[in-house]
Design an enzyme around this catalytic site. Structure first.
Site, PDB file in Angstrom:
ATOM      1  CG  HIS A 160      -5.491   1.581   4.988  1.00  0.00           C
ATOM      2  ND1 HIS A 160      -5.240   3.074   6.703  1.00  0.00           N
ATOM      3  CD2 HIS A 160      -4.582   1.078   4.898  1.00  0.00           C
ATOM      4  CE1 HIS A 160      -4.142   2.114   6.531  1.00  0.00           C
ATOM      5  NE2 HIS A 160      -3.575   2.091   6.113  1.00  0.00           N
ATOM      6  CE  LYS A 205      -0.340   3.382   4.746  1.00  0.00           C
ATOM      7  NZ  LYS A 205      -0.007   3.763   5.862  1.00  0.00           N
ATOM      8  CG  ASN A 240      -1.539   1.037   1.670  1.00  0.00           C
ATOM      9  OD1 ASN A 240      -2.006   1.922   0.259  1.00  0.00           O
ATOM     10  ND2 ASN A 240      -2.349   1.591   2.644  1.00  0.00           N
ATOM     11  CD  GLU A 262      -2.757   5.537   6.832  1.00  0.00           C
ATOM     12  OE1 GLU A 262      -2.599   5.386   5.913  1.00  0.00           O
ATOM     13  OE2 GLU A 262      -1.572   5.052   7.367  1.00  0.00           O
TER      14      GLU A 262
HETATM   15  P1  13P Z   1       3.249   0.564   7.693  1.00  0.00           P
HETATM   16  O1  13P Z   1       3.485  -0.548   6.977  1.00  0.00           O
HETATM   17  O2  13P Z   1       3.635   1.417   7.433  1.00  0.00           O
HETATM   18  O3  13P Z   1       3.071   0.107   9.487  1.00  0.00           O
HETATM   19  O4  13P Z   1       1.471   0.377   7.245  1.00  0.00           O
HETATM   20  C1  13P Z   1       0.800  -0.566   6.935  1.00  0.00           C
HETATM   21  C2  13P Z   1      -0.636   0.005   6.698  1.00  0.00           C
HETATM   22  O5  13P Z   1      -0.928   0.440   6.733  1.00  0.00           O
HETATM   23  C3  13P Z   1      -0.446  -0.908   4.673  1.00  0.00           C
HETATM   24  O6  13P Z   1      -2.371  -0.608   4.745  1.00  0.00           O
END
Ligand code: 13P
Length: 250
Positions: free
Chosen positions: A94, A11, A9, A96
């Site tokens: 997700h 992001k 991901n 977030e």
């Molecule tokens: P990290 O691997 O940066 O902790 O993020 C996990 C995540 O939110 C994947 O969707």
């Protein structure tokens, strides 16, 4: 035996030229893997990534989707649009998005249904906050999120769904759940799916772990009985590191 699915991901990271360089670097490093590999990239990278992963073992996902096919929803992207350019997967719910963009269990469910209707495969994220964990609510939170996300989904569709268990306190913090904790939480999600559907479905559904997965912890996580791979944030931005996670058996 369930397959292992390792998804990155990205992001809100990576410009198109960076994405193309990433793919060129990682393709030779992962060509022999039997694991399923997915890159969930920003909308602005999708087309470039799709063009550059042709004839590789990399599949492509988006990170969000609206539930309507089209309409006056400025700034949104529909499942039909994603499907039309060849996207296969989409992350839905997700933490977030739940935390910063008003995603709720209800919108997650609408998005899952619509994605499936348009032939996209949802990666549904569930996970508890630190406070919920400390209050002993982990199991209740993650099983409720799972049940609400799947409300009204026929069992025939479950083969196209991936669940990602991502404890919020482990995301981007460097803190990983212990293998035992992650495995227990994933078992609880599997049990909930057995209650909703049946044991055939719950034994087959892919459930990933996410939250500070790195090349140094991938093997112990992914070889636990119920963890079917990972949803990887930060460590999926570097081709060598992500390739090591994908090749965790080596
Ligand atoms: P990290 O691997 O940066 O902790 O993020 C996990 C995540 O939110 C994947 O969707």
């Amino acid at each position: 035996m369930r397959r292992k699915v390792i998804a990155g991901n990205w992001k809100m990271h990576m410009l198109p030229n960076e994405a193309i360089n990433f793919i060129q670097e990682i393709v030779p490093l992962i060509k022999d893997t039997k694991n399923e590999v997915i890159l969930c990239v920003p909308y602005t990278d999708l087309f470039y990534v799709l063009l550059n992963v042709q004839e590789t073992n990399i599949k492509v996902g988006a990170q969000n989707v609206h539930w309507e096919e089209n309409g006056a929803y400025t700034g949104e992207i529909s499942p039909k649009m994603l499907k039309s350019i060849g996207v296969e997967y989409v992350i839905i719910g997700h933490s977030e998005r739940r935390q910063y963009f008003n995603e709720t269990d209800e919108t997650v469910n609408k998005k899952v249904k619509s994605a499936l209707n348009y032939g996209l495969k949802p990666i549904i994220c569930v996970g508890e906050t630190l406070e919920q964990r400390e209050n002993g609510e982990t199991k209740k939170i993650i099983t409720t999120q799972t049940r609400l996300a799947l409300e009204g989904i026929e069992k025939e569709k479950m083969k196209d769904i991936i669940i990602a268990y991502e404890p919020i306190w482990a995301i981007g913090t460097g803190k990983t759940a212990t293998v035992e904790d992650a495995n227990e939480s994933i078992k609880a999600i599997r049990k909930e799916i057995e209650e909703i559907y049946d044991s055939n479905i719950s034994n087959e559904v892919i459930i990933q772990y996410g939250g500070s997965v790195k090349s140094t912890n991938a093997k112990e996580l992914f070889t636990a009985s119920d963890i079917d791979g990972g949803l990887v944030g930060g460590a999926s931005l570097k081709p060598e590191e992500f390739a090591k996670i994908i090749n965790y058996e080596n």
